[in-house]
Design an enzyme around this catalytic site. Sequence first.
Site, PDB file in Angstrom:
ATOM      1  N   CYS A   1      -5.952   1.877   4.671  1.00  0.00           N
ATOM      2  CA  CYS A   1      -5.017   1.847   3.545  1.00  0.00           C
ATOM      3  C   CYS A   1      -3.764   2.657   3.798  1.00  0.00           C
ATOM      4  O   CYS A   1      -2.824   2.615   3.027  1.00  0.00           O
ATOM      5  CB  CYS A   1      -5.692   2.364   2.289  1.00  0.00           C
TER       6      CYS A   1
ATOM      7  N   CYS B   1      -8.242  -2.289  -4.247  1.00  0.00           N
ATOM      8  CA  CYS B   1      -7.589  -3.129  -5.246  1.00  0.00           C
ATOM      9  C   CYS B   1      -8.318  -4.474  -5.358  1.00  0.00           C
ATOM     10  O   CYS B   1      -8.824  -5.010  -4.363  1.00  0.00           O
ATOM     11  CB  CYS B   1      -6.141  -3.373  -4.845  1.00  0.00           C
TER      12      CYS B   1
ATOM     13  N   CYS C   1       0.844  -1.210   0.000  1.00  0.00           N
ATOM     14  CA  CYS C   1       0.000   0.000   0.000  1.00  0.00           C
ATOM     15  C   CYS C   1       0.874   1.254   0.000  1.00  0.00           C
ATOM     16  O   CYS C   1       0.525   2.261  -0.600  1.00  0.00           O
ATOM     17  CB  CYS C   1      -0.925   0.018   1.219  1.00  0.00           C
TER      18      CYS C   1
HETATM   19 FE1  SF4 Z   1      -1.285  -3.651  -2.606  1.00  0.00          FE
HETATM   20 FE2  SF4 Z   1      -3.626  -4.678  -1.804  1.00  0.00          FE
HETATM   21 FE3  SF4 Z   1      -2.730  -2.317  -0.834  1.00  0.00          FE
HETATM   22 FE4  SF4 Z   1      -3.593  -2.560  -3.365  1.00  0.00          FE
HETATM   23  S1  SF4 Z   1      -4.828  -2.783  -1.456  1.00  0.00           S
HETATM   24  S2  SF4 Z   1      -1.824  -1.474  -2.686  1.00  0.00           S
HETATM   25  S3  SF4 Z   1      -2.815  -4.623  -3.923  1.00  0.00           S
HETATM   26  S4  SF4 Z   1      -1.839  -4.363  -0.525  1.00  0.00           S
END
Ligand code: SF4
Length: 245
Positions: free
Chosen positions: A225, A197, A115
């Site tokens: 996030c 995502c 992230c």
């Molecule tokens: Fe990576 Fe999942 Fe974060 Fe997207 S939500 S940036 S794929 S860890």
Amino acid sequence: MSDLLQNLRQRTDETISQLRSAVVEYKSVCYASSLGPESIVLTDLIWGAVPQIEIFSIDTGRLFPETHDLIERLQVRYGRTLRMYYPDAEALENWVGENGINGFRDSVEQRHGCCGIRKVQPFRRAIAGHGAWVTGIRRGQSASRALAAPVEWDSIYGLHKVSPLLDWSEKDVWDYIHSKGLPYHTLHDRGYPSIGCAPCTRAVHAGQDPRAGRWWWERAESRECGLHPRRPVPAAGSHVPGVSA
Ligand code: SF4
């Protein structure tokens, strides 16, 4: 005018007023669109009434195809291009080389690393030079977001943070979207209330926490996030510095 429209008119007027005040106060203001329902409302209000605010979004490289479709539908509706920011290619190549293509599932630290490169670093580039950033968070979304103030100093990113939808309910948001026939993410109609995502988002059951489908393999405490770090939830009567009661 019906009660519904009167309520929306009042919410809308207050939000536009807050956005305009932010432009007067902080001059250069940007809005980080997550492309969720709140983002649809704010995009409509900003592009319609406060176009001085720059709207951007982040393409992590792991988005659903439906998310790209939504961006296209918004651009067609408003005749404007949404500014997109992308992860640094070299940093991402190194991270994937060390952790694997889906290494974010192996530990909370690795997930935060992914992230960090895919979201937080592009976000930092996007807000650089701005006096304030706008968020679409609402008090009803989580205990930590319930403690947010309409305007706060964001000590993590070093600029002001303006949250003009704090008092909107989820119903207000959807009433606004439907009353104006705005485009929205098609996965919302397939059980995805909160969408990030693709490999880190799944549908939830009726009555489940709307964010239960985000990073579902992790403990609930870590499921943010990085753009909106969780603040401690105070015991009754206690005080969190910088947060209005
Ligand atoms: Fe990576 Fe999942 Fe974060 Fe997207 S939500 S940036 S794929 S860890």
